[in-house]
Write a protein that holds these residues in place. Structure first.
Motif, PDB file in Angstrom:
ATOM      1  N   LYS A 147      14.853  25.361  50.254  1.00  0.00           N
ATOM      2  CA  LYS A 147      15.563  25.134  48.986  1.00  0.00           C
ATOM      3  C   LYS A 147      16.358  23.833  49.045  1.00  0.00           C
ATOM      4  O   LYS A 147      17.040  23.549  50.029  1.00  0.00           O
ATOM      5  CB  LYS A 147      16.512  26.312  48.705  1.00  0.00           C
ATOM      6  N   PRO A 148      16.307  23.044  47.967  1.00  0.00           N
ATOM      7  CA  PRO A 148      17.124  21.824  47.931  1.00  0.00           C
ATOM      8  C   PRO A 148      18.613  22.148  47.926  1.00  0.00           C
ATOM      9  O   PRO A 148      19.017  23.292  47.673  1.00  0.00           O
ATOM     10  CB  PRO A 148      16.699  21.137  46.627  1.00  0.00           C
ATOM     11  N   ILE A 149      19.434  21.166  48.227  1.00  0.00           N
ATOM     12  CA  ILE A 149      20.892  21.319  48.220  1.00  0.00           C
ATOM     13  C   ILE A 149      21.499  20.219  47.357  1.00  0.00           C
ATOM     14  O   ILE A 149      21.223  19.038  47.561  1.00  0.00           O
ATOM     15  CB  ILE A 149      21.491  21.222  49.640  1.00  0.00           C
ATOM     16  N   TYR A 150      22.332  20.623  46.397  1.00  0.00           N
ATOM     17  CA  TYR A 150      23.157  19.655  45.663  1.00  0.00           C
ATOM     18  C   TYR A 150      24.538  19.675  46.293  1.00  0.00           C
ATOM     19  O   TYR A 150      25.226  20.701  46.294  1.00  0.00           O
ATOM     20  CB  TYR A 150      23.251  20.012  44.175  1.00  0.00           C
ATOM     21  N   ASN A 151      24.947  18.545  46.838  1.00  0.00           N
ATOM     22  CA  ASN A 151      26.224  18.429  47.539  1.00  0.00           C
ATOM     23  C   ASN A 151      27.337  18.173  46.519  1.00  0.00           C
ATOM     24  O   ASN A 151      27.447  17.071  45.973  1.00  0.00           O
ATOM     25  CB  ASN A 151      26.139  17.285  48.557  1.00  0.00           C
ATOM     26  N   HIS A 152      28.166  19.191  46.276  1.00  0.00           N
ATOM     27  CA  HIS A 152      29.237  19.045  45.300  1.00  0.00           C
ATOM     28  C   HIS A 152      30.329  18.108  45.788  1.00  0.00           C
ATOM     29  O   HIS A 152      31.078  17.543  44.979  1.00  0.00           O
ATOM     30  CB  HIS A 152      29.857  20.411  44.977  1.00  0.00           C
ATOM     31  N   ALA A 153      30.445  17.938  47.097  1.00  0.00           N
ATOM     32  CA  ALA A 153      31.518  17.104  47.630  1.00  0.00           C
ATOM     33  C   ALA A 153      31.301  15.631  47.288  1.00  0.00           C
ATOM     34  O   ALA A 153      32.238  14.929  46.907  1.00  0.00           O
ATOM     35  CB  ALA A 153      31.620  17.280  49.144  1.00  0.00           C
ATOM     36  N   ASN A 154      30.067  15.158  47.401  1.00  0.00           N
ATOM     37  CA  ASN A 154      29.827  13.740  47.120  1.00  0.00           C
ATOM     38  C   ASN A 154      28.763  13.493  46.052  1.00  0.00           C
ATOM     39  O   ASN A 154      28.399  12.344  45.780  1.00  0.00           O
ATOM     40  CB  ASN A 154      29.457  12.985  48.411  1.00  0.00           C
ATOM     41  N   GLY A 155      28.227  14.557  45.446  1.00  0.00           N
ATOM     42  CA  GLY A 155      27.300  14.399  44.336  1.00  0.00           C
ATOM     43  C   GLY A 155      25.909  13.971  44.718  1.00  0.00           C
ATOM     44  O   GLY A 155      25.159  13.468  43.875  1.00  0.00           O
ATOM     45  N   THR A 156      25.508  14.182  45.991  1.00  0.00           N
ATOM     46  CA  THR A 156      24.187  13.756  46.440  1.00  0.00           C
ATOM     47  C   THR A 156      23.243  14.940  46.555  1.00  0.00           C
ATOM     48  O   THR A 156      23.661  16.100  46.575  1.00  0.00           O
ATOM     49  CB  THR A 156      24.278  13.063  47.807  1.00  0.00           C
ATOM     50  N   LEU A 157      21.940  14.636  46.653  1.00  0.00           N
ATOM     51  CA  LEU A 157      20.928  15.647  46.936  1.00  0.00           C
ATOM     52  C   LEU A 157      20.656  15.603  48.430  1.00  0.00           C
ATOM     53  O   LEU A 157      20.165  14.607  48.949  1.00  0.00           O
ATOM     54  CB  LEU A 157      19.656  15.354  46.140  1.00  0.00           C
ATOM     55  N   ASP A 158      20.963  16.683  49.137  1.00  0.00           N
ATOM     56  CA  ASP A 158      20.899  16.698  50.596  1.00  0.00           C
ATOM     57  C   ASP A 158      19.588  17.298  51.097  1.00  0.00           C
ATOM     58  O   ASP A 158      18.773  17.799  50.329  1.00  0.00           O
ATOM     59  CB  ASP A 158      22.080  17.484  51.168  1.00  0.00           C
ATOM     60  N   THR A 159      19.419  17.282  52.415  1.00  0.00           N
ATOM     61  CA  THR A 159      18.224  17.838  53.050  1.00  0.00           C
ATOM     62  C   THR A 159      18.086  19.320  52.712  1.00  0.00           C
ATOM     63  O   THR A 159      19.051  20.084  52.832  1.00  0.00           O
ATOM     64  CB  THR A 159      18.323  17.677  54.578  1.00  0.00           C
ATOM     65  N   PRO A 160      16.911  19.765  52.287  1.00  0.00           N
ATOM     66  CA  PRO A 160      16.721  21.181  51.941  1.00  0.00           C
ATOM     67  C   PRO A 160      17.028  22.110  53.116  1.00  0.00           C
ATOM     68  O   PRO A 160      16.926  21.726  54.284  1.00  0.00           O
ATOM     69  CB  PRO A 160      15.241  21.246  51.558  1.00  0.00           C
ATOM     70  N   GLU A 161      17.421  23.361  52.782  1.00  0.00           N
ATOM     71  CA  GLU A 161      17.743  24.364  53.793  1.00  0.00           C
ATOM     72  C   GLU A 161      16.766  25.524  53.711  1.00  0.00           C
ATOM     73  O   GLU A 161      16.226  25.834  52.652  1.00  0.00           O
ATOM     74  CB  GLU A 161      19.172  24.875  53.614  1.00  0.00           C
ATOM     75  N   LYS A 162      16.568  26.175  54.842  1.00  0.00           N
ATOM     76  CA  LYS A 162      15.656  27.315  54.925  1.00  0.00           C
ATOM     77  C   LYS A 162      16.342  28.572  54.406  1.00  0.00           C
ATOM     78  O   LYS A 162      17.436  28.918  54.839  1.00  0.00           O
ATOM     79  CB  LYS A 162      15.232  27.517  56.378  1.00  0.00           C
ATOM     80  N   ILE A 163      15.704  29.250  53.463  1.00  0.00           N
ATOM     81  CA  ILE A 163      16.219  30.499  52.906  1.00  0.00           C
ATOM     82  C   ILE A 163      15.176  31.586  53.115  1.00  0.00           C
ATOM     83  O   ILE A 163      14.028  31.454  52.682  1.00  0.00           O
ATOM     84  CB  ILE A 163      16.529  30.365  51.405  1.00  0.00           C
ATOM     85  N   GLU A 164      15.571  32.654  53.785  1.00  0.00           N
ATOM     86  CA  GLU A 164      14.690  33.787  54.010  1.00  0.00           C
ATOM     87  C   GLU A 164      15.060  34.911  53.038  1.00  0.00           C
ATOM     88  O   GLU A 164      16.224  35.081  52.686  1.00  0.00           O
ATOM     89  CB  GLU A 164      14.800  34.267  55.455  1.00  0.00           C
ATOM     90  N   ALA A 165      14.082  35.670  52.644  1.00  0.00           N
ATOM     91  CA  ALA A 165      14.313  36.746  51.670  1.00  0.00           C
ATOM     92  C   ALA A 165      15.155  37.862  52.279  1.00  0.00           C
ATOM     93  O   ALA A 165      14.910  38.294  53.408  1.00  0.00           O
ATOM     94  CB  ALA A 165      12.983  37.303  51.191  1.00  0.00           C
ATOM     95  N   THR A 166      16.165  38.302  51.539  1.00  0.00           N
ATOM     96  CA  THR A 166      16.973  39.470  51.893  1.00  0.00           C
ATOM     97  C   THR A 166      16.747  40.541  50.821  1.00  0.00           C
ATOM     98  O   THR A 166      16.170  40.262  49.771  1.00  0.00           O
ATOM     99  CB  THR A 166      18.463  39.109  51.968  1.00  0.00           C
TER     100      THR A 166
END
Length: 398
Positions: A147-166
């Motif tokens: 999943k992509p990441i929107y960084n609220h601290a500096n307004g950038t699009l960061d490296t995507p993170e791995k999300i596993e189903a729960t």
């Protein structure tokens, strides 16, 4: 049938208790999401919940109430956690049963990109609904996503993170019900509807008193967002199964701090039945006795009844006013039915466990907690249905 019972009134409350940002974490260290997630049993599909609201409307506090009810020893940050010693900025909250994903992560442009486009994040053009649909569908199937990441601290699009189903996955943000394809994947939908007057008070509390913004800049920001909010966010109420509506008190027109909160529960929703006060289907107004529940001025009143909400038959529980002693909430709990609690006092216990959270002395905390129990009940019902189907399938093969 209509009951009008007696009243109670004492002294005034504080606006600080209503500010959603007060309960948001500032800085947390985050473990890998895969180390926190509870693996899905074979054949079990996650329950997908959509929660819609504008920025600063209490989503973070509601998510913490929800994960508190579902349990879990380790919970990552929601709303922007700044990892330390090799950590990262993430908007995802993870506990043993629940993953909460912020839909801001599906912004197409970073903050500078939106300045160039001249569009707000509320505009659907600035959001990637194709990817949102693809990834929600994958998670509902039990698959892992990046999943992509929107960084609220500096307004950038960061490296995507791995999300596993729960077992439970919640998508919260501006547009969970905007796209038809995404909406069809959701098992239950909730809308946090904050009136303009209350929203201004909350935003002043957060941005002016805590972030040093001027009143003029706050008003300008609200006015700039309003056309897109009215066009793209507010209409999602029509497609929500439950709406928590936060309004100024109706007990004293000069009181700008006390809140009136309505929990609008639509009828006919699969695996869901509304909570009610005293007598299902009746029209009731109730002011708790002063010797059983102490309430500051302008007092307290609860209501329940049926109504047509945006063309859908609904049942509405309402609380107007505050209480001084959270333990006395058990008196109100005794008057509520079909709360989806497992034992008498569980509602009060859940509120006491987050006593310092915003809204814990008024209807916002109460209605959010009722919504959390409804979601737990929905999860358990759907899980039981899935387990039965698996057992029948296994028996047929035997």
């Amino acid at each position: 049938m209509k009951f009008i019972l007696s009243i109670a009134a004492l002294s005034a409350g504080s606006v600080a208790a209503f500010a959603p940002s007060a309960f948001m974490p500032k800085s947390l260290s985050v473990a890998s999401s895969s180390s926190l997630n509870m693996a899905l049993a074979d054949g079990v599909k996650p329950i997908i919940i959509g929660v819609a609201a504008d920025s600063g409307c209490g989503k973070s506090t509601f998510m913490r109430r929800l994960t508190n009810i579902f349990g879990g020893d380790v919970v990552g940050p929601l709303g922007g956690g700044h990892g330390t010693e090799g950590g990262w900025e993430t908007n995802t909250l993870v506990s043993d049963l629940t993953t909460v994903i912020c839909l801001d992560d599906y912004h197409i442009n970073d903050r500078n990109g939106r300045k160039e486009s001249g569009l707000t994040a509320l505009n659907p053009i600035e959001n990637n609904f194709d990817l949102m649909f693809e990834q929600i569908a994958a998670l509902k199937n039990g698959d892992t996503i990046m999943k992509p990441i929107y960084n609220h601290a500096n307004g950038t699009l960061d490296t995507p993170e791995k999300i596993e189903a729960t077992p439970i996955i919640i998508f919260e943000g501006l547009h969970p019900m905007h796209d038809d394809r995404v909406r069809d994947l959701l098992d239950f939908t909730l809308y946090l509807d904050i009136s303009d007057d209350v929203k201004l008070n909350w935003k002043v509390q957060r941005d002016m008193e805590e972030r040093g913004h001027s009143l003029e800049s706050i008003m300008a920001s609200i006015e700039a967002r309003k056309p897109d909010f009215d066009a793209f966010i507010d209409p999602q109420k029509k497609d929500s199964d439950m709406i928590i509506e936060v309004l100024p008190t109706a007990l004293d027109k000069d009181d700008k701090k006390t809140l009136r909160v309505r929990c609008i529960q639509k009828e006919g929703v699969s695996d869901f039945s509304p909570c009610y006060l005293f007598d299902s289907g009746s029209t009731i107004e109730w002011s708790p006795a002063a010797d059983k529940l102490s309430s500051p001025a302008p007092g307290m009143k609860l209501k329940y009844g049926t109504e047509d909400y945006m063309g859908k038959p609904s049942q509405v529980v309402e609380m107007d006013g505050n209480f001084d002693n959270l333990q006395e909430l058990v008196y109100i709990e005794s008057a509520l039915s079909n709360t989806k609690t497992k034992y008498y006092g569980e509602l009060t216990q859940a509120m006491l466990s987050l006593a310092d959270a915003p809204g814990s002395n008024n209807g916002t905390g109460l209605m959010q907690t009722l919504a959390a129990f409804a979601i737990r009940d929905l999860y358990e019902k759907k899980s039981a249905i899935a387990a039965k189907a698996l057992n029948e399938k296994a028996a047929a093969k035997a």
